[in-house]
Design a protein around this motif. Structure first.
Motif, PDB file in Angstrom:
ATOM      1  N   PRO A  29       0.826  -1.212   0.000  1.00  0.00           N
ATOM      2  CA  PRO A  29       0.000   0.000   0.000  1.00  0.00           C
ATOM      3  C   PRO A  29       0.858   1.259   0.000  1.00  0.00           C
ATOM      4  N   TRP A  32       0.521   2.798   5.536  1.00  0.00           N
ATOM      5  CA  TRP A  32      -0.039   1.865   6.500  1.00  0.00           C
ATOM      6  C   TRP A  32      -1.022   2.603   7.412  1.00  0.00           C
ATOM      7  N   PRO A  33      -1.864   1.882   8.133  1.00  0.00           N
ATOM      8  CA  PRO A  33      -2.896   2.539   8.960  1.00  0.00           C
ATOM      9  C   PRO A  33      -2.312   3.579   9.918  1.00  0.00           C
ATOM     10  N   ALA A  39       4.842  -2.055   8.765  1.00  0.00           N
ATOM     11  CA  ALA A  39       3.919  -3.064   9.284  1.00  0.00           C
ATOM     12  C   ALA A  39       4.739  -4.237   9.806  1.00  0.00           C
ATOM     13  N   TRP A 280       3.079  -0.425  12.973  1.00  0.00           N
ATOM     14  CA  TRP A 280       1.742  -1.031  12.990  1.00  0.00           C
ATOM     15  C   TRP A 280       1.890  -2.540  13.131  1.00  0.00           C
ATOM     16  N   ALA A 282       0.184  -6.139  13.302  1.00  0.00           N
ATOM     17  CA  ALA A 282      -1.057  -6.717  12.799  1.00  0.00           C
ATOM     18  C   ALA A 282      -0.900  -8.218  12.609  1.00  0.00           C
ATOM     19  N   GLY A 286      -5.008  -9.442   9.230  1.00  0.00           N
ATOM     20  CA  GLY A 286      -5.155  -7.996   9.197  1.00  0.00           C
ATOM     21  C   GLY A 286      -4.350  -7.369   8.077  1.00  0.00           C
ATOM     22  N   ILE A 287      -3.136  -7.849   7.865  1.00  0.00           N
ATOM     23  CA  ILE A 287      -2.306  -7.354   6.764  1.00  0.00           C
ATOM     24  C   ILE A 287      -2.991  -7.634   5.435  1.00  0.00           C
ATOM     25  N   TYR A 290      -6.013  -5.409   4.806  1.00  0.00           N
ATOM     26  CA  TYR A 290      -5.670  -4.000   4.573  1.00  0.00           C
ATOM     27  C   TYR A 290      -5.062  -3.805   3.189  1.00  0.00           C
ATOM     28  N   GLU A 293      -7.448  -3.884   0.230  1.00  0.00           N
ATOM     29  CA  GLU A 293      -8.312  -2.722   0.092  1.00  0.00           C
ATOM     30  C   GLU A 293      -7.545  -1.444  -0.281  1.00  0.00           C
ATOM     31  N   HIS A 294      -6.243  -1.411   0.000  1.00  0.00           N
ATOM     32  CA  HIS A 294      -5.523  -0.138  -0.132  1.00  0.00           C
ATOM     33  C   HIS A 294      -4.361  -0.161  -1.115  1.00  0.00           C
TER      34      HIS A 294
END
Length: 295
Positions: A29, A32-33, A39, A280, A282, A286-287, A290, A293-294
């Motif tokens: 991505p 990251w969040p 990550a 982050w 995860a 979760g990785i 994410y 989607e990104h």
């Protein structure tokens, strides 16, 4: 074609082998969040007694080494992860989960992911397609029953990947695999050149405790690498991932890393990671969610 040597293959044959399962588009991505710089995905293969059992070894000595992973190693992992507030992914053979159902519940209660890792740590490349499929379906059902949640990811035992593994993974509707090594960052798997929608969270033997710390009395495997030297390699892997803004993924085993001197090295590694801003932590699930989607 099966009786030909590789140098006798025509281009269609060798390309067919290479293209059967291939890395597709990168799923790294742009960020990251929360604007995190890196990550971190920690994973533990809770193999326990299945390491000897897969080879038909049923004597107490080898089995006790596996039992250590559940009796001592896994609780130490859970305490360390709780101390640093880190969620992790536990890849567990179904037989291991059946032997230690309380351990599965402990993982879930602590907020960790329980994911697939075969039935009895079988070597899937030696199985007939129907056998591999049946064991995978049975393992998924077992983990769902014991954990209360259908697994969304798989790590094949020993990272073996047969010609049929990806098709079985897709049939199970799994979101991700974590067995292949074509990148440092997540990517989408291709099957014969076609996108599959399956996210790969890549592994590497460099980021695994087994090559450095395994002991096999009857084989060549010896723990030649002191634990802190192994942790130094992982620290460099993290530092470079941090510099690049990417993913740091690590694979550990409770029956290997869970011993005292090795836990000291792992604790120092987590202290090093935790001292950085913008990390982050995860699960692999979760990785995968994410990046899909990104990316």
């Amino acid at each position: 074609m099966t009786d030909q040597q590789p140098w006798q293959w025509d281009e269609r044959t060798w390309r067919g082998h290479v293209d059967r399962v291939r890395a597709g588009r990168s799923l790294r991505p742009a960020s990251w969040p929360g604007g995190a710089r890196v990550a971190v995905a920690l994973s533990f293969d809770s193999d326990h007694e299945t390491i000897p059992l897969k080879d038909g070894e049923t004597r107490p000595g080898r089995l006790s080494q596996g039992e250590y992973g559940s009796r001592v190693g896994a609780p130490r992992m859970l305490r360390l992860l709780e101390r640093y507030g880190v969620p992790a992914s536990f890849f567990m053979p179904a037989v291991s989960a059946l032997l230690h159902p309380g351990e599965v519940r402990d993982y879930v209660a602590a907020g960790h992911e329980v994911a697939m890792h075969g039935w009895i740590h079988e070597r899937n490349m030696r199985l007939a397609p129907a056998e591999e499929r049946e064991l995978a379906l049975r393992a998924a059902d077992t983990l769902e029953r014991l954990s209360g949640t259908r697994p969304v990811g798989i790590r094949t035992p020993s990272w073996d990947f047969s010609d049929h593994t990806l098709a079985i993974t897709r049939e199970l509707g799994l979101r991700y695999d974590s067995s292949l090594m074509a990148d440092d960052e997540p990517y989408e798997l291709l099957a014969d050149g076609e996108p599959t929608g399956v996210v790969e969270i890549p592994v590497e033997w460099i980021r695994d405790d087994a090559p450095y710390l395994t002991m096999d009395r009857d084989g060549a495997s010896r723990p030649y690498t002191p634990p802190r030297q192994a942790a130094a390699i992982w620290r460099d892997e993290f530092d470079e991932a941090y510099r690049e803004g990417g993913l740091f993924q690590l694979t550990l085993h409770p029956h290997i890393i869970g011993h005292r001197s090795r836990m000291a090295a792992l604790r120092e590694l987590l202290q090093h990671i935790d001292a950085h801003e913008g990390v982050w932590y995860a699960t692999h699930a979760g990785i995968a969610a994410y990046v899909w989607e990104h990316a």
